[in-house]
Design a protein around this motif. Structure first.
Motif, mmCIF file in Angstrom:
data_model
loop_
_atom_site.group_PDB
_atom_site.id
_atom_site.type_symbol
_atom_site.label_atom_id
_atom_site.label_comp_id
_atom_site.label_asym_id
_atom_site.label_seq_id
_atom_site.Cartn_x
_atom_site.Cartn_y
_atom_site.Cartn_z
ATOM 1 N N VAL A 260 14.212 -10.162 -5.181
ATOM 2 C CA VAL A 260 13.191 -9.707 -4.241
ATOM 3 C C VAL A 260 13.572 -10.158 -2.837
ATOM 4 N N VAL A 261 13.501 -9.222 -1.885
ATOM 5 C CA VAL A 261 13.731 -9.544 -0.476
ATOM 6 C C VAL A 261 12.556 -8.983 0.307
ATOM 7 N N THR A 262 11.663 -9.854 0.768
ATOM 8 C CA THR A 262 10.447 -9.427 1.439
ATOM 9 C C THR A 262 10.238 -10.171 2.752
ATOM 10 N N GLU B 48 19.480 -9.962 8.407
ATOM 11 C CA GLU B 48 19.501 -11.323 7.868
ATOM 12 C C GLU B 48 18.907 -11.446 6.457
ATOM 13 N N PRO B 49 17.713 -10.887 6.169
ATOM 14 C CA PRO B 49 17.164 -11.075 4.820
ATOM 15 C C PRO B 49 18.075 -10.548 3.718
ATOM 16 N N TYR B 50 18.667 -9.379 3.948
ATOM 17 C CA TYR B 50 19.537 -8.809 2.912
ATOM 18 C C TYR B 50 20.884 -9.504 2.847
ATOM 19 N N LEU B 51 21.361 -9.998 3.961
ATOM 20 C CA LEU B 51 22.591 -10.796 3.928
ATOM 21 C C LEU B 51 22.365 -12.071 3.118
ATOM 22 N N LYS B 52 21.187 -12.688 3.286
ATOM 23 C CA LYS B 52 20.875 -13.898 2.513
ATOM 24 C C LYS B 52 20.679 -13.571 1.043
ATOM 25 N N VAL C 241 19.846 -1.644 -1.965
ATOM 26 C CA VAL C 241 18.544 -2.029 -1.415
ATOM 27 C C VAL C 241 17.518 -0.964 -1.790
ATOM 28 N N ILE C 242 16.346 -1.409 -2.264
ATOM 29 C CA ILE C 242 15.232 -0.509 -2.562
ATOM 30 C C ILE C 242 14.139 -0.793 -1.542
ATOM 31 N N GLU C 243 13.836 0.166 -0.678
ATOM 32 C CA GLU C 243 12.912 -0.044 0.440
ATOM 33 C C GLU C 243 11.962 1.140 0.619
#
Length: 213
Positions: free
Chosen positions: A99-101, A139-143, A157-159
């Protein structure tokens, strides 16, 4: 890498109403569409955008607390129809799901464990607390990729939000847009979405094909 609001949970209508009421309290009246257009930002970033950086830097903790209170007073946001099936299909293909939120709301983050705890590793979750810039910065997706130990050519990525799509695209990932909100498809495609669906059920039916292409 799955976004949360508007992807895992049908929570964006509640967020939009909570943000709008918070801004009305401050004498600012703007349409909920502006909230959707800026979905994915951290709470601090949103407040600085809406009120201006100088005022936002000073007042964001108070205003974000109020926004969270308004949100938590509303009926509970349901899991997005088809989301569990989509995440399970990813896992069934042997692919890591995280999860990336941009959210920092404990109520919603706890509900991931409640509804999807068997599908996500909690220690791999990227939230507002883990980033400095947040979406639309990559940054969030790189992390997220760093935690999962993958490179952009290995990541999807699902957005549902234009700024989230922009962040995923800037991170070099293949971006699947799922338009579960009121914005036109063109806004998501213009930010770099590689493919677009109109529901998580539709994504669930096609995810195996995407992963195997």
């Amino acid at each position: 890498m799955f976004d949360m609001d508007g992807v895992l949970f049908d929570s964006m209508p509640r967020h939009a109403k909570a943000w709008r009421q918070t801004m009305l309290d401050e004498g600012l009246d703007f349409p909920e569409s502006r909230i959707y257009e800026n979905e994915g930002r951290t709470g601090k970033s949103s407040i600085c955008l809406f009120l201006g950086v100088e005022r936002g830097e000073k007042e964001w903790p108070r205003l974000y607390e109020r926004k969270c209170r308004y949100f938590e007073e509303m009926p509970e946001a349901p899991a997005m129809p088809g989301a569990r099936e989509a995440v399970k299909a990813v896992r069934d293909c042997g692919v890591t799901a995280i999860v990336v939120t941009g959210s920092g709301q404990k109520l919603m983050l706890d509900r991931i464990d409640e509804h999807y705890g068997d599908l996500f590793r909690k220690e791999w979750m990227i939230t507002a607390a883990d980033v400095v810039k947040g979406k639309p910065d990559p940054e969030p997706y790189l992390k997220g990729m760093e935690k999962a130990g993958v490179t952009p050519d290995e990541a999807i990525v699902i957005e549902n939000a234009p700024l989230g799509v922009r962040a995923g695209h800037a991170a070099g990932c293949y971006v699947v847009a799922v338009n579960t909100g009121p914005l036109p498809d063109e806004m998501l495609l213009a930010e770099g979405a590689d493919i677009l669906f109109h529901s998580m059920q539709e994504l669930a039916q096609n995810i195996s094909r995407i992963l195997n292409e």
